[in-house]
Scaffold this active site. Structure first.
Site, PDB file in Angstrom:
ATOM      1  N   CYS A 180       0.898  -1.066   0.443  1.00  0.00           N
ATOM      2  CA  CYS A 180       0.088  -0.072  -0.141  1.00  0.00           C
ATOM      3  C   CYS A 180       0.816   1.070  -0.002  1.00  0.00           C
ATOM      4  CB  CYS A 180      -0.554  -0.035   1.150  1.00  0.00           C
ATOM      5  SG  CYS A 180      -1.745   1.679   1.733  1.00  0.00           S
TER       6      CYS A 180
HETATM    7  N1  LIG Z   1      -7.426  -1.295   1.906  1.00  0.00           N
HETATM    8  C1  LIG Z   1      -7.039  -0.329   1.368  1.00  0.00           C
HETATM    9  O1  LIG Z   1      -6.109   0.404   2.424  1.00  0.00           O
HETATM   10  C2  LIG Z   1      -7.535   0.233   0.236  1.00  0.00           C
HETATM   11  C3  LIG Z   1      -6.941  -1.120  -0.965  1.00  0.00           C
HETATM   12  N2  LIG Z   1      -7.466  -0.564  -2.202  1.00  0.00           N
HETATM   13  C4  LIG Z   1      -7.699  -1.932  -2.733  1.00  0.00           C
HETATM   14  O2  LIG Z   1      -7.719  -1.428  -4.969  1.00  0.00           O
HETATM   15  C5  LIG Z   1      -8.764  -1.740  -5.480  1.00  0.00           C
HETATM   16  C6  LIG Z   1      -8.970  -0.817  -6.098  1.00  0.00           C
HETATM   17  O3  LIG Z   1      -9.577   0.228  -5.354  1.00  0.00           O
HETATM   18  P1  LIG Z   1     -10.053   0.900  -5.443  1.00  0.00           P
HETATM   19  O4  LIG Z   1      -9.764   2.281  -6.377  1.00  0.00           O
HETATM   20  O5  LIG Z   1     -11.394   1.805  -4.725  1.00  0.00           O
HETATM   21  O6  LIG Z   1     -11.005   0.416  -7.029  1.00  0.00           O
HETATM   22  P2  LIG Z   1     -12.223   0.640  -8.071  1.00  0.00           P
HETATM   23  O7  LIG Z   1     -11.779   1.576  -8.923  1.00  0.00           O
HETATM   24  O8  LIG Z   1     -13.333   0.071  -8.357  1.00  0.00           O
HETATM   25  O9  LIG Z   1     -13.118   2.118  -7.612  1.00  0.00           O
HETATM   26  C7  LIG Z   1     -14.626   2.319  -6.236  1.00  0.00           C
HETATM   27  C8  LIG Z   1     -15.323   3.797  -6.461  1.00  0.00           C
HETATM   28  O10 LIG Z   1     -14.811   4.633  -5.967  1.00  0.00           O
HETATM   29  C9  LIG Z   1     -14.781   5.824  -6.842  1.00  0.00           C
HETATM   30  N3  LIG Z   1     -14.073   6.084  -5.226  1.00  0.00           N
HETATM   31  C10 LIG Z   1     -14.480   7.777  -5.492  1.00  0.00           C
HETATM   32  N4  LIG Z   1     -13.339   8.054  -4.193  1.00  0.00           N
HETATM   33  C11 LIG Z   1     -12.286   7.243  -4.456  1.00  0.00           C
HETATM   34  C12 LIG Z   1     -11.252   7.049  -3.678  1.00  0.00           C
HETATM   35  N5  LIG Z   1     -10.730   7.558  -1.998  1.00  0.00           N
HETATM   36  N6  LIG Z   1     -10.958   5.523  -3.501  1.00  0.00           N
HETATM   37  C13 LIG Z   1     -10.820   4.947  -4.419  1.00  0.00           C
HETATM   38  N7  LIG Z   1     -12.138   4.899  -5.054  1.00  0.00           N
HETATM   39  C14 LIG Z   1     -12.570   6.078  -4.824  1.00  0.00           C
HETATM   40  C15 LIG Z   1     -13.957   5.254  -8.110  1.00  0.00           C
HETATM   41  O11 LIG Z   1     -14.147   6.159  -8.734  1.00  0.00           O
HETATM   42  P3  LIG Z   1     -12.810   6.900 -10.042  1.00  0.00           P
HETATM   43  O12 LIG Z   1     -12.079   5.806 -10.305  1.00  0.00           O
HETATM   44  O13 LIG Z   1     -13.147   7.439 -10.806  1.00  0.00           O
HETATM   45  O14 LIG Z   1     -12.666   7.717  -8.629  1.00  0.00           O
HETATM   46  C16 LIG Z   1     -14.741   4.299  -8.476  1.00  0.00           C
HETATM   47  O15 LIG Z   1     -15.993   4.359  -9.281  1.00  0.00           O
HETATM   48  C17 LIG Z   1      -9.356  -2.592  -4.714  1.00  0.00           C
HETATM   49  O16 LIG Z   1      -9.581  -3.792  -4.165  1.00  0.00           O
HETATM   50  C18 LIG Z   1      -9.668  -1.845  -2.981  1.00  0.00           C
HETATM   51  O17 LIG Z   1      -9.587  -2.914  -2.009  1.00  0.00           O
HETATM   52  C19 LIG Z   1      -6.494   0.474  -2.697  1.00  0.00           C
HETATM   53  C20 LIG Z   1      -6.559   0.890  -1.718  1.00  0.00           C
HETATM   54  C21 LIG Z   1      -6.635   1.074  -0.509  1.00  0.00           C
HETATM   55  N1  LIG Z   2      -3.085   1.251  -0.375  1.00  0.00           N
HETATM   56  C1  LIG Z   2      -3.420  -0.587  -0.830  1.00  0.00           C
HETATM   57  N2  LIG Z   2      -4.453  -1.334  -0.119  1.00  0.00           N
HETATM   58  C2  LIG Z   2      -3.807  -2.263  -0.355  1.00  0.00           C
HETATM   59  C3  LIG Z   2      -3.699  -2.505  -2.385  1.00  0.00           C
HETATM   60  N3  LIG Z   2      -4.302  -3.812  -2.859  1.00  0.00           N
HETATM   61  C4  LIG Z   2      -4.112  -4.395  -1.868  1.00  0.00           C
HETATM   62  N4  LIG Z   2      -4.492  -3.748  -0.718  1.00  0.00           N
HETATM   63  C5  LIG Z   2      -4.753  -3.740   0.150  1.00  0.00           C
HETATM   64  O1  LIG Z   2      -3.237  -4.864   1.557  1.00  0.00           O
HETATM   65  C6  LIG Z   2      -3.908  -5.560   1.913  1.00  0.00           C
HETATM   66  C7  LIG Z   2      -3.700  -6.719   2.176  1.00  0.00           C
HETATM   67  O2  LIG Z   2      -2.427  -6.979   3.278  1.00  0.00           O
HETATM   68  P1  LIG Z   2      -0.698  -7.161   3.255  1.00  0.00           P
HETATM   69  O3  LIG Z   2      -0.677  -6.507   4.419  1.00  0.00           O
HETATM   70  O4  LIG Z   2      -1.121  -8.260   4.720  1.00  0.00           O
HETATM   71  O5  LIG Z   2      -0.076  -7.280   2.428  1.00  0.00           O
HETATM   72  C8  LIG Z   2      -5.397  -6.412   1.532  1.00  0.00           C
HETATM   73  O6  LIG Z   2      -6.147  -6.872   1.661  1.00  0.00           O
HETATM   74  C9  LIG Z   2      -6.374  -4.904   0.327  1.00  0.00           C
HETATM   75  O7  LIG Z   2      -7.095  -4.899   1.616  1.00  0.00           O
HETATM   76  C10 LIG Z   2      -3.159  -1.308  -3.048  1.00  0.00           C
HETATM   77  O8  LIG Z   2      -2.764  -1.537  -4.320  1.00  0.00           O
HETATM   78  N5  LIG Z   2      -3.228  -0.097  -1.988  1.00  0.00           N
END
Ligand SMILES: NC(=O)C1=CN([C@@H]2O[C@H](COP(=O)(O)OP(=O)(O)OC[C@H]3O[C@@H](n4cnc5c(N)ncnc54)[C@H](OP(=O)(O)O)[C@@H]3O)[C@@H](O)[C@H]2O)C=CC1
Ligand SMILES: Nc1nc2c(ncn2[C@@H]2O[C@H](COP(=O)(O)O)[C@@H](O)[C@H]2O)c(=O)[nH]1
Length: 330
Positions: A180
């Site tokens: 991340c």
């Molecule tokens: N657990 C964590 O800390 C994180 C996990 N991830 C993982 O990465 C993958 C992609 O995530 P994600 O970008 O949500 O997926 P998507 O690209 O599918 O975005 C989700 C939707 O939410 C909108 N959106 C609005 N605000 C936000 C925001 N602040 N962050 C993200 N989307 C937003 C996006 O539109 P638009 O793209 O136009 O903004 C899109 O339509 C997922 O599997 C997610 O779990 C990603 C980052 C952090």
């Molecule tokens: N900010 C982001 N978080 C992400 C991304 N891809 C996955 N994840 C989150 O990390 C955990 C796994 O964490 P770990 O410490 O066990 O490796 C996963 O389940 C998601 O919630 C990303 O691209 N950006």
């Protein structure tokens, strides 16, 4: 609004759990099983729903062997064949969805084909969102029998709102993951205080919580349970196995596997809203040995907690020993 300023911030490495008098003759007598939804699983651990962590073969093996799994959502067109394949084998189907408009069509298609995945996870970076709440309501209306987890979130307000919308479980963790870079790129998240965030969320949760991200040692699973997790989602520690989807890479005689974030350029195929990176994790052999070791270590945790099952861990005292826990070699 909660007053986060007065909150004690700590993470996995800052905490030690305090032993109680043991009551079991052997660690083998400790029961690590956990009920999640209508099923009971061997341990409270689920591999992350990331393309670099889980694939069809691993999902089948996990379901056949008593483990919970969540298939990722990054090959959307394969989800319906996946559900059919799992059901044909007599196994539970557990899939992920996003919140874009096309995902509503996907839910409608499941209903049309009378396909009912046992578990659905709404998987977006910012789960405390009106669009996630809308999707929760839609899924619970269309597929009320599916056990629905929604995430990811960081605050008690988010737990309350997603539970009230109908989520059966919520997933806590914004930014603590190994791959991340959310914390660096946006300045937001639970990176560095994931365990404290989990504790805060558990104070208001009336349904199960999944602690997601930041697990670096097996003992962190017990710590997650202590601070309110029913399940613990793990990425990097479960990405380096022979069964893991990443490519094997050899450097200077050492073997690694590729692990990439779901919001990385590699996953997205473009450098847009990137919040993840690709990295290498050490090769660890078969996942079944790692899961067995996790179970054994959790059995020891239960013994130290002075009980017979995971509930005993939830009651133990703890101390905060900031920056003082080393692995014995440092
Ligand atoms: N657990 C964590 O800390 C994180 C996990 N991830 C993982 O990465 C993958 C992609 O995530 P994600 O970008 O949500 O997926 P998507 O690209 O599918 O975005 C989700 C939707 O939410 C909108 N959106 C609005 N605000 C936000 C925001 N602040 N962050 C993200 N989307 C937003 C996006 O539109 P638009 O793209 O136009 O903004 C899109 O339509 C997922 O599997 C997610 O779990 C990603 C980052 C952090
Ligand atoms: N900010 C982001 N978080 C992400 C991304 N891809 C996955 N994840 C989150 O990390 C955990 C796994 O964490 P770990 O410490 O066990 O490796 C996963 O389940 C998601 O919630 C990303 O691209 N950006």
């Amino acid at each position: 609004m909660s007053n986060y300023f007065s909150m004690e911030a700590f993470d996995y490495d800052d905490i030690q759990l305090i032993p109680n008098k043991g009551i079991i003759k052997s660690r083998r007598d400790a029961d690590t099983s956990v009920k999640f939804g209508s099923r009971t699983f061997k341990i409270p651990v689920v591999p992350a729903n990331m393309e670099s962590v889980i694939n069809d073969d691993l999902a089948i093996w996990l379901a056949e062997n008593g483990y919970y799994y969540v298939m990722h959502r990054f090959e959307p067109e394969k989800r319906i064949p996946f559900i059919k394949m799992m059901h044909k084998k007599g196994l539970f189907a557990s899939i992920s969805v996003g919140i874009k408009d096309s995902e509503y069509d996907f839910i409608d298609e499941l209903v049309k084909q009378n396909l009912k995945p046992e578990y659905i996870t709404i998987d977006v970076a910012h789960g405390h969102s009106v669009y996630v709440i809308k999707m929760i309501k839609y899924i619970k209306e269309k597929l009320p029998e599916s056990f629905l987890t929604a995430g990811n979130i960081a605050t008690p307000e988010a737990v309350r709102e997603l539970e009230n919308a109908g989520a059966d479980a919520t997933k806590v963790g914004v930014g603590p993951g190994r791959a991340c870079i959310t914390k660096l790129k946006t300045g937001f998240g639970t990176g560095g205080w994931q365990l404290a965030a989990l504790r805060m969320c558990s104070k208001v949760a009336s349904k199960p919580l999944i602690a997601d991200g930041g697990i670096r040692h097996n003992g962190d699973i017990a710590k997650s349970v202590r601070f309110g997790a029913t399940m613990v989602m793990i990425g990097s520690m479960l990405a380096g196995h022979k069964e893991s989807p990443g490519n094997v890479i050899k450097i200077d005689g050492k073997t690694y596997k590729q692990y990439w974030g779901s919001a990385s350029e590699v996953q997205k195929g473009a450098y847009r809203n990137v919040e993840g990176k690709q990295m290498l994790v050490p090769y660890r052999g078969s996942i079944k040995d790692t899961l067995r070791e996790m179970q054994e270590d959790l059995q020891s945790s239960i013994s130290y907690a002075g009980g017979r099952d995971l509930n005993s861990i939830k009651l133990v005292d703890y101390v905060i020993v900031k920056d003082n826990i080393f692995d014995g070699d440092k």
